[in-house]
Design a protein around this motif. Sequence first.
Motif, short mmCIF file in Angstrom:
data_model
loop_
_atom_site.label_atom_id
_atom_site.label_comp_id
_atom_site.label_asym_id
_atom_site.label_seq_id
_atom_site.Cartn_x
_atom_site.Cartn_y
_atom_site.Cartn_z
N LEU A 46 0.83 -1.21 0.00
CA LEU A 46 0.00 0.00 0.00
C LEU A 46 0.86 1.26 0.00
N SER A 47 0.27 2.32 -0.52
CA SER A 47 0.93 3.61 -0.44
C SER A 47 0.86 4.13 1.00
N THR A 63 -12.41 3.54 5.65
CA THR A 63 -12.38 3.94 4.24
C THR A 63 -12.39 2.73 3.31
N CYS A 64 -11.63 1.70 3.65
CA CYS A 64 -11.56 0.53 2.78
C CYS A 64 -12.32 -0.68 3.33
N GLU A 90 -15.11 -0.95 5.48
CA GLU A 90 -16.54 -0.97 5.81
C GLU A 90 -17.27 -1.81 4.77
N LYS A 91 -18.14 -2.69 5.23
CA LYS A 91 -18.87 -3.56 4.31
C LYS A 91 -19.91 -2.75 3.54
N SER A 92 -19.95 -2.94 2.24
CA SER A 92 -20.95 -2.25 1.43
C SER A 92 -21.17 -3.05 0.15
N ALA A 93 -22.40 -3.03 -0.34
CA ALA A 93 -22.68 -3.74 -1.59
C ALA A 93 -21.80 -3.17 -2.70
N GLY A 94 -21.34 -4.03 -3.57
CA GLY A 94 -20.55 -3.58 -4.70
C GLY A 94 -19.06 -3.57 -4.44
N ARG A 95 -18.66 -3.70 -3.18
CA ARG A 95 -17.23 -3.75 -2.89
C ARG A 95 -16.71 -5.14 -3.21
N PRO A 96 -15.82 -5.26 -4.19
CA PRO A 96 -15.30 -6.59 -4.50
C PRO A 96 -14.54 -7.14 -3.30
N LEU A 148 -11.83 -8.01 -2.38
CA LEU A 148 -10.37 -7.97 -2.43
C LEU A 148 -9.80 -7.65 -1.06
N VAL A 149 -10.59 -6.95 -0.25
CA VAL A 149 -10.14 -6.57 1.09
C VAL A 149 -11.16 -7.12 2.09
N GLU A 158 -18.96 -4.98 9.04
CA GLU A 158 -19.87 -3.91 9.42
C GLU A 158 -19.31 -3.35 10.72
#
Lengths: 252, 155
Positions: free
Chosen positions: B85-86, B117-118, B120-126, B128-129, B133
């Motif tokens: 990561l950066s 930012t990265c 948090e569970k949300s629909a549409g998030r692949p 990858l991470v 919730e």
Amino acid sequence: MDVPRRQFLVESGRWLMLTGVAACAYEAMLAGQPVDAEYEMSDHWWGMLIDVDKCIGCGLCVKACKEENNVPDSPYYFNTWVERYRVQLADREHPLVDSPNGGADGFPALEESDDERVFFVPKLCNHCIDSPCTQVCPVGATFRSPDGVVLVDEKYCIGCRYCIQACPYGCRYLDPRTHTAKKCTLCYHRIVKGLTTACCEVCPTGARQLFDLKNPGDPIHAYLREHPVQVLKPQLATGSKLYYANLDGTVR
Amino acid sequence: MKRERSDWAHLIRLGGLLVLGLVAFVFIRPLFIPEGFGVYGHYRAGAILDGRDHPLEYAGRADCEMCHSDVVDLQEERQSSHRRLSCEGCHGPLAAHAAAPDDVRPVLPDITPACVTCHEKSAGRPPLVPQVEVRDHSGGEACSSCHVAHTPGMF
């Protein structure tokens, strides 16, 4: 003075040819002057690859871009932004698209639903080879550089907004501070120094990749051999160099 | 029949004006064309250079690694999922700090919002991470109570 017709034709032909050659040589001499000893423009051809399947909609790219490029912080001014698409399976023609503050603060959490497909689409200037925005500029203040980056000449822009209307991707705005057109520069000040763009630097999943098609060592070549990519609005033949992988057909 | 001079004098005047106009055009035109215009195309060549002086805000991970090798070593040793990561993604733009490490001191980021930012569970998030919730997951506790950002497994 008595000049035979043959001699007249030969002489004038010779002079015509000589002036032509001299003019060409002069042009070549001007064009060949290196503007920067360390960065040769003709050695680069920049673009960006976006893998839609890798974007998690965190908005770090939007924030980083605003910081790096001094983009006005108030809403609606973006060099890059992220859109969230919600494609209803029953009505694919009308996806619901939101982009609160360009996605800079992330997106409000959304419940999973069986009726829709949700994904994030980062957007920015497509750095088109034949961009409509540069063609309409009445004063030659915006242009595609020899290394493939669409830039604005701030000293020369008269703020007529013609380019803003012409861009089919909505990537330009009028800077309220300078009253000149502004847009993504592909972090030109960074890429000429060998750095990547601010958005690609901070992207945590590698969804955005700056590439240089003239660099034989760039991993983009291997990628393009094995993966299909698309551009936005290909029917406009703008020569976009913003390649999208895994792009849904509903994205406009 | 011999022609009088007055028959064609007006043509000379007209031609003279035309020549004068042409000469004026040739000399005045360059004054209105900026330097370098047309070298590469219908624009000022110098405009390409203008943007290059824009100051850097993000130094890039390579610059961070020059001094902060302890973090790099730890991340490599533990094969941290954050090792690629950066740094400036969470810590913010720090080119000024990289240029003058002692004069410009970075402020530690607020840890929980940075994680959310990265993660948090949300629909549409692949997937990858890892996503949680956050409210249910931590019950309002800061992420750093259990996790370390540089090597984000459990303690």
